[in-house]
Design a protein around this motif. Structure first.
Motif, mmCIF file in Angstrom:
data_model
loop_
_atom_site.group_PDB
_atom_site.id
_atom_site.type_symbol
_atom_site.label_atom_id
_atom_site.label_comp_id
_atom_site.label_asym_id
_atom_site.label_seq_id
_atom_site.Cartn_x
_atom_site.Cartn_y
_atom_site.Cartn_z
ATOM 1 N N GLU A 87 -0.212 -2.778 10.957
ATOM 2 C CA GLU A 87 -1.064 -2.003 10.053
ATOM 3 C C GLU A 87 -1.323 -2.753 8.751
ATOM 4 O O GLU A 87 -2.443 -2.712 8.212
ATOM 5 C CB GLU A 87 -0.423 -0.644 9.760
ATOM 6 N N LEU A 135 -3.735 3.330 9.228
ATOM 7 C CA LEU A 135 -4.143 2.967 7.875
ATOM 8 C C LEU A 135 -5.495 3.609 7.611
ATOM 9 O O LEU A 135 -6.417 3.514 8.436
ATOM 10 C CB LEU A 135 -4.247 1.447 7.761
ATOM 11 N N VAL A 192 0.869 -1.181 0.000
ATOM 12 C CA VAL A 192 0.000 0.000 0.000
ATOM 13 C C VAL A 192 0.899 1.222 0.000
ATOM 14 O O VAL A 192 2.089 1.160 0.370
ATOM 15 C CB VAL A 192 -0.934 0.025 1.240
ATOM 16 N N ARG A 244 -8.739 3.665 -1.542
ATOM 17 C CA ARG A 244 -7.305 3.804 -1.830
ATOM 18 C C ARG A 244 -6.554 3.798 -0.494
ATOM 19 O O ARG A 244 -6.289 4.844 0.082
ATOM 20 C CB ARG A 244 -7.038 5.112 -2.589
ATOM 21 N N PRO A 245 -6.236 2.610 0.017
ATOM 22 C CA PRO A 245 -5.598 2.525 1.328
ATOM 23 C C PRO A 245 -4.222 3.214 1.329
ATOM 24 O O PRO A 245 -3.421 3.067 0.404
ATOM 25 C CB PRO A 245 -5.453 1.020 1.562
ATOM 26 N N ARG A 246 -3.976 3.947 2.432
ATOM 27 C CA ARG A 246 -2.684 4.595 2.626
ATOM 28 C C ARG A 246 -2.257 4.402 4.075
ATOM 29 O O ARG A 246 -3.083 4.454 4.981
ATOM 30 C CB ARG A 246 -2.757 6.084 2.285
ATOM 31 N N ALA A 276 -9.750 6.021 10.789
ATOM 32 C CA ALA A 276 -8.496 5.334 10.488
ATOM 33 C C ALA A 276 -8.277 4.213 11.490
ATOM 34 O O ALA A 276 -8.824 4.221 12.590
ATOM 35 C CB ALA A 276 -7.327 6.321 10.532
ATOM 36 N N LEU A 315 -10.536 -2.185 7.113
ATOM 37 C CA LEU A 315 -11.091 -0.889 6.714
ATOM 38 C C LEU A 315 -12.550 -1.034 6.296
ATOM 39 O O LEU A 315 -13.373 -0.149 6.565
ATOM 40 C CB LEU A 315 -10.263 -0.280 5.582
ATOM 41 N N TRP A 371 -4.837 -4.259 6.721
ATOM 42 C CA TRP A 371 -5.146 -4.195 5.289
ATOM 43 C C TRP A 371 -5.495 -5.582 4.749
ATOM 44 O O TRP A 371 -6.460 -5.734 3.999
ATOM 45 C CB TRP A 371 -3.938 -3.600 4.556
ATOM 46 N N ARG A 418 -8.883 -6.811 5.621
ATOM 47 C CA ARG A 418 -9.934 -5.899 5.146
ATOM 48 C C ARG A 418 -10.662 -5.223 6.315
ATOM 49 O O ARG A 418 -11.872 -5.013 6.304
ATOM 50 C CB ARG A 418 -10.952 -6.650 4.274
ATOM 51 N N LEU A 439 -10.694 3.758 2.289
ATOM 52 C CA LEU A 439 -11.392 2.519 1.943
ATOM 53 C C LEU A 439 -11.108 2.096 0.505
ATOM 54 O O LEU A 439 -10.832 0.920 0.228
ATOM 55 C CB LEU A 439 -12.904 2.713 2.148
#
Length: 583
Positions: free
Chosen positions: A206, A177, A164, A182-184, A283, A215, A210, A213, A180
């Motif tokens: 973190e 993190l 990511v 575009r995860p950053r 986040a 997020l 991701w 899932r 939704l």
């Protein structure tokens, strides 16, 4: 200015929404109690994100089920009659029969614009506005949080793109993190002061979010909390969901690692807590912990709880029980099903001026027992009927008798009171088909079709009961005006006796009401009655001094505990008759 004394569509919506809101808060209390017991007896629940999101969904389902059509059939508690919140005594309510009058007893109706039911309507409508304002504020807070995260990302330096986007920033935040779609991953520069193995575990934590899932799970929880912002249990459950996600990541990251790495991980968590500021609600942050919960998380890091599939099953069963109980014990609104068809129409008998004309007043439907007014006119004009108590016809078991009140000898007076179908059928049978049709034609009543059910040749006894004969509320209004102005080809005796057996009642405002109710089920395409819905009629005229107003009230709504005809009568006497002086 007072709201309308008639319940409008927005009133019914507001009442339903208020009831659903209260119901979901009550369901939230039950859900929280079940999960609290689960945490006590099954500690592993704390780390199961499925349990907490399912708990939120249970509360949402309790809210939505109240709003679903015909859900009242599953309720055990009696319905709340929102239309009973008025200043009138029960004398105007009418009996719960197929059709009723009050036998000439005086009735009263409120003359005030402000009644308890209006205050209740105001309260329900105010709650709609409060909900909308609260939802707007919650959405604004989410937008503010998103903008803050975006600003942090824009201010940092991208250090990696796989798996990511990783952005290093110079800010006292927890590694987190977000995004939704575009995860950053945001990493604070102060992580360089941590040991290499600690930094590696933090980043792995973190990235585990991701991979799991989380997020998406967190997003679902945030959406539910936002939509039900007024429910404190939604907020508590969403926090538990976040807690479960952190514990789940701790468990997955540390699985199979030696005690030394577990200790390093816990030390990093404590160090991060001292450096960070408040985390963002949208986040997933490594330091999503407070001093109060730190000890619990450290304990679980040292000795993680084991997964137990029975934990989730037991909790799901408990939540299902809460949902079922909230639905069964939720009181419904007696008029919560929106009117599928309705008309309220009034006309000045002398001038023919329409005083009120609201709804689908041109729709033709079965006249049901309001047709007894027509039968009475024909019967008295032809001599089949003599006076209020003659003829007294004996009851026979072969007669239609699905109402207990019909299973007795009947005279014209009791026939009208009880809407005894078999008595009307005896009158029309003595008239004969030809004379019956001539009367209907001369009255120009409805569609004048008295042929009855197709192929059954039963028009003489069935045509007005969910069959071929139909009339619109507007047609009823015109017919009633002809009665009051005596424009029908019948004798004075017919007019006088028909008026007398309608059992007039005088309201507190001085108006005398001559009226007749009617109830019938719509007929489906297969010829069977639709048992889930009912037409309700209340038609007649009101007099005061030299003035006469003819009226008709017709509804089509969901079947309820009381018949639709008496409900139409009750609402008319309460909401419309009380305002006759103002028309």
């Amino acid at each position: 200015m007072a709201i309308s004394t008639s319940f409008t569509g927005i009133d019914l919506l507001a009442f339903q929404f208020l009831l659903a809101s209260l119901g979901c808060v009550a369901a939230g209390l039950g859900v929280w109690a079940v999960t609290a017991l689960g945490r006590h007896w099954l500690p592993g629940i704390a780390a199961q994100r499925t349990v907490w999101l399912l708990a939120q969904c249970t509360i949402a389902a309790a809210f939505l089920l109240v709003l679903m059509p015909q859900s009242e059939r599953l309720h055990l508690l009696p319905p709340i009659d929102i239309e009973s919140f008025s200043a009138e005594p029960a004398g105007t309510a009418g009996a719960a029969g197929h059709a009723t009058t009050d036998g000439g007893r005086p009735a009263s109706a409120p003359d005030q614009d402000l009644t308890p039911r209006n205050y209740l309507a105001w309260a329900a409508q105010t709650w709609l506005l409060v909900y909308a304002a609260g939802l707007g504020l919650a959405l604004r807070q989410l937008l503010h949080s998103r903008r803050a995260l975006q600003a942090l990302a824009n201010a940092g330096d991208r250090t990696a793109t796989r798996p990511v986007d990783t952005i290093e920033i110079d800010a006292p935040i927890a590694p987190m993190l977000f995004g939704l779609l575009r995860p950053r991953l945001l990493l604070p520069r102060h992580l360089h002061g941590f040991a290499d193995d600690q930094r590696e575990l933090i980043v792995e934590h973190e990235l585990t979010h991701w991979r799991r899932r989380d997020l998406h799970w967190a997003g679902a929880g945030i959406v539910l909390q936002t939509l039900f912002w007024f429910n404190p249990f939604m907020r508590l459950l969403r926090r538990q969901l976040s807690w479960a996600q952190e514990l789940g990541c701790d468990r997955d990251v540390l699985h199979g690692r030696p005690a030394a790495q577990r200790k390093a991980y816990a030390t990093a968590l404590i160090a991060q807590l001292k450096l960070q500021q408040a985390s963002m609600p949208t986040a997933l942050a490594f330091g999503n912990v407070t001093p109060d919960s730190m000890a619990d998380r450290i304990a679980l890091i040292r000795a993680p709880s084991r997964r137990n599939r029975w934990t989730g099953i037991a909790t799901a069963a408990g939540l299902a029980a809460v949902l079922g109980a909230s639905l069964a014990l939720q009181p419904s609104l007696a008029s919560q099903a929106s009117m599928q068809l309705s008309c309220t129409a009034l006309m000045d008998a002398a001038s023919g001026q329409r005083l009120r004309y609201e709804g689908q007043c041109e729709e033709q439907v079965t006249p049901a027992s309001t047709f007894n007014i027509v039968v009475a006119l024909m019967g008295y004009d032809s001599g089949v009927l003599i006076n209020e108590h003659t003829p007294l016809l004996p009851y026979k078991p072969s007669y239609a008798s699905w109402n207990k009140e019909w299973q007795t000898d009947t005279d014209p007076s009791s026939w009208i009171v009880n809407s005894t179908v078999w008595y009307a059928q005896q009158v029309t049978a003595r008239l004969g088909q030809q004379r019956f049709q001539r009367y209907i034609d001369s009255f120009n009543y409805g569609n004048r079709d008295v042929s009855g059910d197709a192929g059954k040749h039963n028009g003489l006894t069935q045509s007005w009961i969910g069959s071929s004969l139909q009339i619109s509320p507007a047609g009823q209004l015109d017919f009633l005006r002809k009665i009051v102005t005596r424009q029908l080809p019948v004798s004075d005796q017919a007019y006088e006796m028909t008026s007398r057996i309608l059992h007039p009642q005088t309201l507190a405002n001085g108006w005398t009401i001559y009226g007749k109710t009617g109830t019938a089920s719509p007929v489906q395409a297969n010829g069977r009655d639709d048992e889930s819905r009912q037409y309700g009629w209340y038609v007649g005229w009101a007099t005061k001094g030299t003035r006469t107003i003819v009226f008709t009230r017709m509804t089509l709504d969901q079947r309820q505990q009381t018949y639709a005809g008496p409900r139409a009568r009750q609402s008319f006497l309460r909401d419309v008759a009380s305002q006759l002086d103002t028309l």
